[in-house]
Design an enzyme around this catalytic site. Structure first.
Site, short mmCIF file in Angstrom:
data_model
loop_
_atom_site.label_atom_id
_atom_site.label_comp_id
_atom_site.label_asym_id
_atom_site.label_seq_id
_atom_site.Cartn_x
_atom_site.Cartn_y
_atom_site.Cartn_z
N GLY B 57 0.82 -1.21 0.00
CA GLY B 57 0.00 0.00 0.00
C GLY B 57 0.84 1.24 0.00
O GLY B 57 1.55 1.53 0.95
N THR B 58 0.81 1.98 -1.08
CA THR B 58 1.71 3.11 -1.19
C THR B 58 1.32 3.99 -2.36
O THR B 58 0.42 3.65 -3.12
CB THR B 58 3.14 2.59 -1.42
N THR B 59 1.96 5.15 -2.45
CA THR B 59 1.92 5.94 -3.69
C THR B 59 3.32 6.42 -3.95
O THR B 59 3.94 7.07 -3.10
CB THR B 59 1.00 7.17 -3.54
N LYS B 90 10.77 5.32 1.26
CA LYS B 90 10.43 4.56 0.07
C LYS B 90 11.30 4.88 -1.12
O LYS B 90 11.14 4.27 -2.18
CB LYS B 90 8.96 4.77 -0.30
#
Lengths: 239, 275
Positions: B57-59, B90
């Site tokens: 889950g990330t952007t 990240k």
């Protein structure tokens, strides 16, 4: 009661409906067991405080009230693990042996950063059959400032100032976010002294013991400073 | 009789296939054996399986513009529905001229990008010149194809600078490798694409690009539950990379953007007294 033949045949290994050929879905054996418990660690300038409860459970049974989740690997760092106890023992053994070898070869103990990296590699080496361990590596860095490295089961890690792992993680980490970082606090007072932080940690464990069935019995606390290690044991609810 | 069975191609005229023999030829070196296929740990109260809930889950986003490449990422790591961290890094600094972004399994990205860094350094020492971005991304793609179907989860971007300029590649755990101008990866990527595609121009200045990257990540974190935390921004230029922003809290951005529009930002702009 009439059962259609094709429905009945679904439950037989061969097309002959005899008692010898009955199959049933059994739960596949799993090599993993969650022995639960909660561990946390907080790093401050000059020291790092690691705490873990001492209850070892297996489902609804308590196997031991006296099982340590903390393991001091070098003078400066401690491994705290929640999850499967067998994997904790295996991981601890590997790290202790490897770090001893490091000390023999390099004539100096491994730094906390090195141990953190070693642990990550060891966890990832079992990427497809993981250690069921949720680790915190707490230690002093080169400037004797306390830090915590938090891991997931396969070795991804990050340097943090505090961390919680285990069955009481969700309960405790929210309290620490509020108390140590001042999130959602109106009057932000961040604790500065070791005694204040120790108080907060004991409170966290009391809270976790109240609401988590797998946390309780005693809390074992290790305080690592450049002067040495101090060990405390405080009682918790035994029910 | 020559056996024209395709499974014994190449060996047909020299080898008489017998029932008891199993031809085991030309097997590619296999990925580490998946010993235990179903990693079903004990069921948890919230229904999740702790072992397989690696950080997802990330952007993350990256785009090429006239002054180089801009990378912007969020910092949230979730294990199932629990946020294990709001301060994850990240963007992985592979070396002074290459950056990699992390999406999917955090451990997989961290490990394999570190492996790539090792390989780049070894190449540089052996050959006296730096590995190009195209070659570095291809190397990583080769590894991931080898581990296909083994359960690795990585959606990373490799961005860097070499003698031919600044380049951006997208690498996937399925072995996909794409060169492109705009990429966004993760659960919040759709929201980020909306903002990016709307305002992207190659001729942007650095400030405009940084503003766009921050805004895109903010909008993704606003609508995607699995993205949040802080925004980190990196800029890649011909001399390497620079960290433009180390961590801007998206909560602060929310109120800042609302103020720019003349709003309060409390979610009740129509004053319907919803809560």
């Amino acid at each position: 009661m009439y059962i259609p033949m094709n429905e009945m045949l679904k439950h037989f290994k061969q097309d002959v409906p005899t008692m010898a050929n009955i199959t049933h879905k059994s739960e596949q054996w799993s090599p993993y067991h969650d022995n639960s418990g909660t561990v946390l660690a907080v790093g401050i300038p000059g020291a790092v405080i690691v705490a873990g409860d001492t209850r070892l459970s297996n489902g609804y049974n308590i196997m031991s009230r006296d099982a340590t989740k903390l393991s001091q690997l070098t003078d400066k760092c401690v491994l705290a693990t929640a999850g499967q106890y067998a994997d904790f023992i295996a991981l601890r053994k590997f790290l202790q042996q490897r770090l001893q070898l490091y000390e023999f070869q390099n004539e100096v103990q491994a730094s906390t950063e090195t141990v953190a990296h070693l642990l990550s590699r060891e966890l990832y080496s079992r990427r497809f059959f993981p250690y069921y361990t949720f680790n915190l590596l707490a230690g002093l860095d080169e400037n004797n400032h306390g830090f915590v490295y938090g891991y997931d089961a396969i070795g991804s890690y990050d340097k943090m100032t505090y961390g919680v792992q285990g069955s009481g993680q969700e309960l405790v980490v929210a309290v620490l976010d509020n108390q140590l970082k001042g999130y959602n606090k109106i009057n932000k007072t961040i604790p500065q002294t070791r005694e204040e932080i120790l108080d907060i940690i004991l409170d966290c464990f009391s809270c976790a013991a109240e609401r988590d069935i797998h946390t309780g019995d005693n809390v074992e606390i290790l305080i690592i400073t450049s002067a040495g290690t101090e060990r405390l044991i405080k009682p918790l609810r035994k029910d | 009789m020559i056996d024209f069975d395709p499974s014994s191609f190449g060996l047909a005229h020299t080898y008489q296939k017998e029932d008891k023999d199993e031809i085991n030829t030309l097997a590619l070196p296999s990925a580490p054996q998946v010993i235990y296929k179903s990693l079903n740990g004990p069921t948890q109260i919230n229904g999740g399986n702790k072992l397989n809930n690696f950080k997802h889950g990330t952007t993350t986003l990256g785009f090429v513009f006239k002054e180089g490449i801009l990378l912007a990422v969020d910092s949230r790591a979730s294990m199932g529905s629990f946020l294990s961290s709001e301060q994850v890094r990240k963007v992985i600094e592979i070396n002074e001229y290459l950056l990699g972004t992390m999406a999917g399994g955090a451990a997989d990205c961290q490990y394999w990008l570190a492996y790539l860094a090792n390989h780049c350094r070894t190449y540089e020492l052996k050959n006296g010149s730096k590995l190009s971005v195209a070659a570095a991304s291809k190397f990583l793609q080769g590894i991931l194809i080898g581990y296909r179907n083994s359960g690795l989860s990585m959606g990373c971007m490799i961005a860097g600078t070499d003698t031919t300029g600044q380049h951006l590649y997208y690498i996937d755990n399925d072995g996909m490798r794409l060169k492109g101008d705009i990429f966004s990866v993760g659960s919040g990527s759709t929201y980020a694409y909306g903002v990016l595609d709307n305002h992207y121009k190659y001729e942007m200045s650095l400030n405009e690009a940084v503003e766009l990257g921050i805004r895109a990540i903010y909008h993704a974190t606003h609508r995607d539950t699995a993205s949040g935390g802080v925004v980190r921004v990196y800029h890649i230029h011909q001399n390497g990379w620079t960290k433009v922003h180390d961590g801007i809290d998206v909560v602060d951005l929310h109120y800042q953007f609302a103020q720019q529009k003349g709003l309060v930002g409390d979610g009740d702009e129509a004053k319907q007294r919803l809560f």
